[in-house]
Write a protein that holds these residues in place. Structure first.
Motif, short mmCIF file in Angstrom:
data_model
loop_
_atom_site.label_atom_id
_atom_site.label_comp_id
_atom_site.label_asym_id
_atom_site.label_seq_id
_atom_site.Cartn_x
_atom_site.Cartn_y
_atom_site.Cartn_z
N ARG A 78 -7.63 -4.45 5.65
CA ARG A 78 -8.35 -3.30 5.13
C ARG A 78 -8.89 -3.53 3.71
NH1 ARG A 78 -3.93 1.11 5.35
NH2 ARG A 78 -2.77 -0.69 4.56
N ASP A 105 1.42 6.66 3.98
CA ASP A 105 0.42 7.56 4.52
C ASP A 105 0.87 8.99 4.29
OD1 ASP A 105 -1.44 8.93 5.93
OD2 ASP A 105 -0.90 8.12 7.89
N ASN A 118 3.84 -4.04 9.78
CA ASN A 118 4.56 -3.75 8.55
C ASN A 118 5.72 -4.73 8.36
OD1 ASN A 118 5.44 -2.48 6.22
ND2 ASN A 118 6.51 -0.84 7.31
N TRP A 125 10.39 1.08 5.96
CA TRP A 125 9.83 2.35 5.52
C TRP A 125 10.74 2.93 4.44
CZ3 TRP A 125 5.32 4.59 7.10
CH2 TRP A 125 5.11 5.93 6.73
N PHE A 132 5.19 0.02 2.79
CA PHE A 132 4.30 -0.48 3.83
C PHE A 132 3.57 -1.68 3.26
CE2 PHE A 132 0.45 -0.60 6.42
CZ PHE A 132 0.96 -0.38 7.69
N SER A 169 -9.18 3.46 5.47
CA SER A 169 -7.91 2.73 5.45
C SER A 169 -6.73 3.58 5.90
CB SER A 169 -7.65 2.19 4.04
OG SER A 169 -7.56 3.25 3.11
N GLU A 170 -6.72 4.87 5.56
CA GLU A 170 -5.60 5.74 5.94
C GLU A 170 -5.51 5.88 7.45
OE1 GLU A 170 -3.24 7.15 4.20
OE2 GLU A 170 -3.91 6.53 2.20
N ASP A 177 -3.76 -8.08 4.16
CA ASP A 177 -4.13 -6.81 4.79
C ASP A 177 -5.64 -6.79 5.09
OD1 ASP A 177 -4.75 -4.03 5.27
OD2 ASP A 177 -2.82 -3.55 4.35
N ILE A 226 -3.69 2.99 9.36
CA ILE A 226 -2.26 2.72 9.17
C ILE A 226 -1.51 2.73 10.50
CG2 ILE A 226 -0.11 3.72 8.27
CD1 ILE A 226 -1.50 4.35 5.71
N LYS A 227 -1.79 3.71 11.35
CA LYS A 227 -1.08 3.77 12.64
C LYS A 227 -1.39 2.54 13.49
CE LYS A 227 -0.81 8.82 12.85
NZ LYS A 227 -1.19 10.04 13.60
N VAL A 266 0.85 -1.18 0.00
CA VAL A 266 0.00 0.00 0.00
C VAL A 266 0.87 1.23 0.00
CG1 VAL A 266 -1.86 -1.16 1.21
CG2 VAL A 266 -0.15 0.06 2.53
N ALA A 315 0.70 -0.37 12.03
CA ALA A 315 2.12 -0.12 11.77
C ALA A 315 3.02 -1.24 12.29
CB ALA A 315 2.54 1.22 12.38
#
Length: 259
Positions: free
Chosen positions: A153, A12, A139, A143, A146, A128-129, A151, A132-133, A9, A136
């Protein structure tokens, strides 16, 4: 872990400032190693063509870019009668599943680092955004990539769209607008300010729907994709673009793996 079970994905965009702290890895292998993935005739053609003086080389690049744009428009016009019904059906299925938006816009950086809004069919839940946290810690790559296996989502129709790469079709609108090309390095969420100097040459050309990292190493991390992108920028030509376009179509039809 099989590539077909991996889901990548975008970064963010609300947390993009973290890149300055984390940094982007440097290219540790030479472009010659990355270029080994290209057909042998690509390097031979390059050696033959660019042993000219700089004026002739510049002229060759100008002709290539004009031909590349003409090729994009030609193939868009050729495919439009077949793709419009597909786009309509996919849009309807996405809308029927949860009533949310059909398209997903993501901020990416194109030629010379110019920002653009890249379009995709939405394959994830509408929030979905924000998730992300929360995810995380799952993952699986470094970085700014991601990636999470299976997933949570991703929607039901989204899984099918990713597996068949149909989620990428709306980017044809970016191509029609002249923001992207059919073939070229994939537009990245990573801002140019976070690039190492060795990576910057991948921004010398227009981004593509499919690029060398997409074709030969679909699931690898940013650094590996950069190596292939830099080699593509050096060896790019119309024949190579046609070869990569055929490889993309064949892979989508015969070996659908998704992102």
């Amino acid at each position: 872990m099989g590539a077909e079970n991996r889901i990548t994905v975008g970064v963010d965009t609300t947390a993009i400032e973290q890149l300055a702290k984390i940094g982007v890895p440097t290219v540790r292998r030479s472009e010659l190693v990355a270029a080994d993935h290209f057909p042998g005739w690509v390097k031979k053609r390059f050696e033959k063509t660019f042993h000219w003086n700089s004026q002739k080389a510049t002229s060759a690049v100008t002709r290539y870019e004009f031909t590349k744009r003409a090729m994009d428009i030609f193939f868009l016009a050729l495919a439009a009668p077949f793709l419009v019904p597909v786009l309509a059906v996919v849009a309807l299925l996405i809308k029927l599943e949860d009533g949310g938006p059909v398209f997903y816009r993501q901020l990416r950086y194109g030629r010379n680092g110019k920002p653009l809004w890249m379009l995709k069919f939405r394959t994830m839940v509408t929030n979905s955004e924000e998730m992300i946290k929360e995810l995380a810690h799952l993952n699986e790559v470094e970085w700014p990539e991601f990636l999470i296996t299976n997933d949570p989502r991703v929607t039901r129709i989204g899984k099918i769209l990713r597996r068949t790469s149909l989620d990428e079709l709306p980017q044809l609108l970016n191509v029609a607008k002249g923001e992207m090309s059919l073939i070229g390095p994939r537009a990245s969420s990573v801002p140019p300010s976070a690039y190492n100097e060795a990576h910057l040459s991948r921004l010398d050309v227009m981004p593509g729907i499919a690029g060398p990292g997409h074709i030969w190493r679909r699931s690898e991390v940013f650094e590996r994709k950069c190596e292939l992108d830099i080699a593509y920028v050096k060896y790019r030509c119309t024949t190579l673009d046609l070869y990569m376009l055929v490889q993309t179509v064949l892979a989508a039809v015969l070996k659908p793996k998704g992102n």
